[in-house]
Design an enzyme around this catalytic site. Structure first.
Site, mmCIF file in Angstrom:
data_model
loop_
_atom_site.group_PDB
_atom_site.id
_atom_site.type_symbol
_atom_site.label_atom_id
_atom_site.label_comp_id
_atom_site.label_asym_id
_atom_site.label_seq_id
_atom_site.Cartn_x
_atom_site.Cartn_y
_atom_site.Cartn_z
ATOM 1 N N THR A 174 0.852 -1.194 0.000
ATOM 2 C CA THR A 174 0.000 0.000 0.000
ATOM 3 C C THR A 174 0.880 1.233 0.000
ATOM 4 O OG1 THR A 174 -1.951 -0.944 1.062
ATOM 5 C CG2 THR A 174 -1.674 1.392 1.347
ATOM 6 N N GLY A 204 -10.440 -3.795 0.844
ATOM 7 C CA GLY A 204 -9.765 -3.557 2.120
ATOM 8 C C GLY A 204 -10.158 -2.236 2.749
ATOM 9 N N ASP A 205 -9.283 -1.734 3.602
ATOM 10 C CA ASP A 205 -9.538 -0.489 4.330
ATOM 11 C C ASP A 205 -9.239 0.762 3.509
ATOM 12 O OD1 ASP A 205 -6.805 -1.346 4.394
ATOM 13 O OD2 ASP A 205 -6.389 0.213 5.868
HETATM 14 N N1 ASP Z 1 -4.241 -2.169 3.827
HETATM 15 C C1 ASP Z 1 -4.142 -2.830 2.551
HETATM 16 C C2 ASP Z 1 -5.337 -3.707 2.358
HETATM 17 O O1 ASP Z 1 -5.706 -4.392 3.284
HETATM 18 C C3 ASP Z 1 -2.906 -3.642 2.398
HETATM 19 C C4 ASP Z 1 -1.656 -3.077 2.985
HETATM 20 O O2 ASP Z 1 -1.580 -1.947 3.367
HETATM 21 O O3 ASP Z 1 -0.680 -3.795 3.080
HETATM 22 O O4 ASP Z 1 -5.848 -3.767 1.279
#
Ligand code: ASP
Length: 315
Positions: A174, A204-205
């Protein structure tokens, strides 16, 4: 107001010493390039919103980071990317989820924010809208890298053998940016390929306002790590709420959010800036690719734990 920009390129780095000096340098160069892309805008009095969009777009273009070119793959071997951008001055926010098409998902999010009446677009309708708006698209192969294919293969093989653990650095990533501009406005942007081997359709978030991306008058926040955990604690909004309602300073508010993350078993990190230009970069992984650039253009980057190091171009 003295402008400032901070970025992350994902939490969960390789163990210190396991990356070659060349690989470490390449990550620092990529972070530096993104810092400079955002700084160029802030330095001439430009908006934080433009600075975070430009910084994230630069990281999307770099195949080392899990967003845009170099995004990780779903179990089905495809790219499904999420991105969001939020303007703290107006609470305007735009996001895209599960898309593959726009060359820079963060620009797609920006177009959703500025040219649609909605906050979050997904599915074929999102692509149709973005095409109609003239957003630049790329072929699916553009996003693909051998490294991410190898990681997916290794992960599926390990799962089949009953030992599903692969390195954090390969599993997720990310990219994100937060900024305060000379007019005192805050903004946040985040973009991701998500988690390697995620189920097709998983969001995701990152594109969820208040979870992986948030900006208001108190702070701007971008998260990286296990997205389900960040969503469950509404991490970005939690930092702001602690500041506005509990009177916490930025360090305390982000520490409380990290504690909440850990309470649900989450790993990752947060990037946050407040309206005084203070920056917090907590993480509970081995490392987090990250960097900060001050108003005078002095850039510092870090990959592992410990203080950020000065970085100058050509280093
Ligand atoms: N937060 C991101 C997701 O869950 C992945 C990451 O930041 O590594 O899609």
């Amino acid at each position: 107001m003295t402008p400032i920009l901070a970025i992350h390129g994902g939490a969960g780095t390789m163990p210190p010493g396991s990356m070659t000096p060349d690989a470490e340098r390449a990550h620092r160069v990529g972070l530096h390039r993104a810092l400079m892309a955002g700084h160029a805008i802030l330095a001439v009095g430009g908006p934080a919103l433009d600075a975070v969009t430009a910084a994230v777009a630069a990281l999307e273009d770099d195949p080392l980071f899990n967003a845009g070119h170099g995004a990780v793959l779903t179990r089905g071997g495809r790219h499904e990317m999420d991105a969001a951008v939020m303007d703290g001055a107006t609470l305007a926010v735009g996001a895209v989820a599960g898309i593959c098409g726009p060359r820079n998902p963060i620009w797609a999010a920006r177009v959703v924010m500025e040219r649609s009446p909605h906050v979050l677009l997904a599915g074929p309708g999102a692509l149709e809208f973005l095409r109609a708006q003239g957003v630049a698209f790329a072929e699916p192969e553009y996003f693909d890298t051998a490294r991410r294919r190898d990681t997916l293969r290794a992960m599926l093989a390990a799962e089949a053998e009953g030992s599903p653990n692969i390195d954090d650095a390969d599993r997720h990533g990310t990219v994100g940016a937060v900024a305060l501009d000379a007019a005192g406005r805050l903004a946040a942007a985040t973009s991701t390929g998500g988690m390697t081997g995620k189920l097709p359709g998983r969001v995701g978030d990152t594109p969820v306002p208040g979870a992986g991306t948030w900006a208001d008058a108190a702070c701007a926040v971008s998260a990286t790590g296990h997205g389900e955990s960040f969503s469950r604690i509404a991490a970005g909004h939690e930092v702001s709420a602690r500041m506005r309602l509990a009177g916490d300073d930025l360090d305390t508010a982000t520490a409380v959010a990290m504690a909440a993350l850990e309470a649900v078993g989450g790993t990752g990190g947060l990037l946050a800036v407040d309206r005084a230009g203070r920056v917090a970069l907590p993480f509970n992984t081995r490392g987090m690719y990250r960097g900060v650039v001050d108003a005078d253009g002095a850039a510092r980057t870090g990959l592992y734990r410990g203080p950020l190091q000065q970085y100058s171009a050509g280093e």
